[in-house]
Design an enzyme around this catalytic site. Sequence first.
Site, short mmCIF file in Angstrom:
data_model
loop_
_atom_site.label_atom_id
_atom_site.label_comp_id
_atom_site.label_asym_id
_atom_site.label_seq_id
_atom_site.Cartn_x
_atom_site.Cartn_y
_atom_site.Cartn_z
N GLY A 122 0.80 -1.22 0.00
CA GLY A 122 0.00 0.00 0.00
C GLY A 122 0.83 1.26 0.00
O GLY A 122 0.37 2.31 -0.46
N ASP B 251 1.85 -2.38 13.27
CA ASP B 251 1.28 -3.05 12.10
C ASP B 251 1.88 -4.44 11.93
O ASP B 251 2.25 -4.85 10.84
CB ASP B 251 1.51 -2.21 10.84
CG ASP B 251 0.69 -2.72 9.65
OD1 ASP B 251 -0.42 -3.25 9.88
OD2 ASP B 251 1.15 -2.59 8.51
#
Length: 757
Positions: free
Chosen positions: A25, A146
């Site tokens: 991303g 994350d």
Amino acid sequence: MGDTGTRTGLIQGRYRLVEVIGRGGMGEVWRAVDEALGRSVAVKCLKPMGPSQHDAGFTTVLRERFRREARVAAALQHRGVTVVHDFGEYEGVLYLVMELLEGRNLSQLLEDNGRRPLPVAEIVDIAGQVADALAYTHGRGIVHRDLKPANIMRLDDGTVKICDFGIARLGQGMGISSRLTGVGVAMGTPHYMSPEQIGGGEVDHRSDLYSLGCVLYEIATGAPPFDHEDAWAVLVGHRDTVPQPLRAHRGDIPGAFERIVLDLLAKSPGERPADAGELRRRIVPAGAPGSGRAAPAAVPLPPWTRGMTAGRPAPAAGLRLALPDHTAGLTAEWTTTADPRGALPRPAAAPARPAPPAELLSQLAGRHNAGLSLGRLGRWEEAGEVHRAVAAERGHALGPDHPDTLASRYEIGFSLSRTGRAEDALREFRRVAEGRERTLGADHPDTLAARQETAYVLGQLGRHFEANDVYTAVLAARERTMGAGHPDTLRCRHNLAFNLSRLGRLEDSHRMAGDVASARAAVLGAEHPDTLVTRYEVAYALGRLGRWTEALETYRDVAGARGRALGPDHPDTLAARYEVGISLGRLGRGAEALELYRELAADRVRVAGPEDPETLRARHGIGVNLGRLGRWDEALAQAREVSAVRARVLGEDHPDTLVSRREVAVGLGWLGRWDEALTVYREVAAGRERVFGADHPEALAGRNDEAHCLEQLGRHTEAMELYRRVAALRGRRGTQGGRDLSWAPGREPAHPVPPGP
């Protein structure tokens, strides 16, 4: 450089992009060649982020945030964390140069295995290595935010590495990583997000532990704990649903390991393991035979333990030689004799000590960790008792100079220093430093840590000249072995700056603290707690130099940053607000200071209660500023109330109690009640002599107050005799070179003695 997705290129004339090896991303990862050093590397190129790329302000903030977080990532040096070599910006593209990892991430391993779960032994090995890496990063205040299978690599040699430290923090800081819609950044993946991330609450290291629990659940069962196609259903699962036990999916999972994973997946952070170090200590025993039904026959040690010997430290400079708790079974004879030529420690002539049972070492590690937890709760007396017992047993089982024994003795010293037994703490830290020097070497980080604590305790004892010598020597060793920008080096320089101010070397202290604050901001970020601690010290030096306007501005900046980073009720935030009040008072802005202290006292009462020492400190500030505004009847009443409570809570001769007693005398003097004031001034002076000694600056100041009061009563002969006595003591102290500023009254607002009528 153009669009990195369409052609190769040469970044900064050095990194030649060869082929794309991953996309995500936030950009692309390229296999590249560092042509300056002739080595293969990985280069992550961060792409512009959707429509926000046209926002110049957003781009500027992103660029600065990227540089800051890249420095954080580059400062991480651990076998379980991907090494960052370089970073920068080229033709509008931000890039990060990392070691090139040969292996597969956990998501790929599952796909390679047909989404079937991994073998138990492999899962336990992965869990232990990830916990080890998180213990290191969390210990430096770094939270990943994350953690997911795609960010954990299993290398071809079996080593496990966490990827994207700093990059995850970058997205989180820009307010994009936890959104499921918007700019399309695939971070904060919902299958691995903690409940507090989902709810927008405060996120700390325990959020990473929750995410790790999700990862372990997936590689152990083949699916994450809440495996739904609908993102909302996943989030609700994290928030409200207890996951199915692992052994409902497969019966060969050891029961103890299942318990670990379910503990990691607790909804409340407080119900998870306290930290990754505790988790690491639980993991290997949990995968061993007998820890649950149908356990595997054996769990191999992590690959990085290959080649370790039982009693001879490895030769690499700066390598931490104390074995991790889960390799305790490798322990044999650690007592060594230092080679006078500075070579490696060599085994002592004593016969080898038989390796103690692994079960005993595991129990002792658990008790050691319990002592650490007691210390974190402020229960230092109990913590000390636990560490003393563990140290005795470790000494018997492993030897007095074994790193684990010395680790327990180090914690004994720490507990002693936190309970006011500085002399005992000094002896303990010196003993630990000597033992670590024999076993690990003079420049080993653990040896230097013990010497640094020795300096700290010398400062507690007011022996600042000795402390200065130790800090200076430790700093030189840290700079030589770790580099000037290493966090431990910066911590030592911070302590040295603090000590310089206590020696009265205020300009040197201010200059050094400023340098450390700048270095910490560059490495850790401007609002990292360590950076703010040093900026706080900069402000203190400014105040001592009489530069109160600058001190006020700095204290306000620190208070605001701490409020954002730590919360408005955190003790460090409240402490900075207190210093703002002192600065306002010193600048003659008594009305503003009075209002601040009233608000602060109310907050302190709410957080810690009406008799907490810091609550009383804020109330003392109220009285001082009432006096500054000429409201002496109210000021005297406040000083008497605070003095009475401090005497009951802290003791009659505690420095804070004596400051309040002096403020009572000041109020009496301003109200013209000099006979009563004289009695109180004498009590204060006598108390300070008992606490500090007759020639201490504070004791001399107390006698000076008494002499001034005698003058106001017309008793000039007595006053002059007392002034002469004070001058003689001050002169004697000067010839001895003594200047003890171990108690710094500049942080306690107080009034000058009032003039006579």
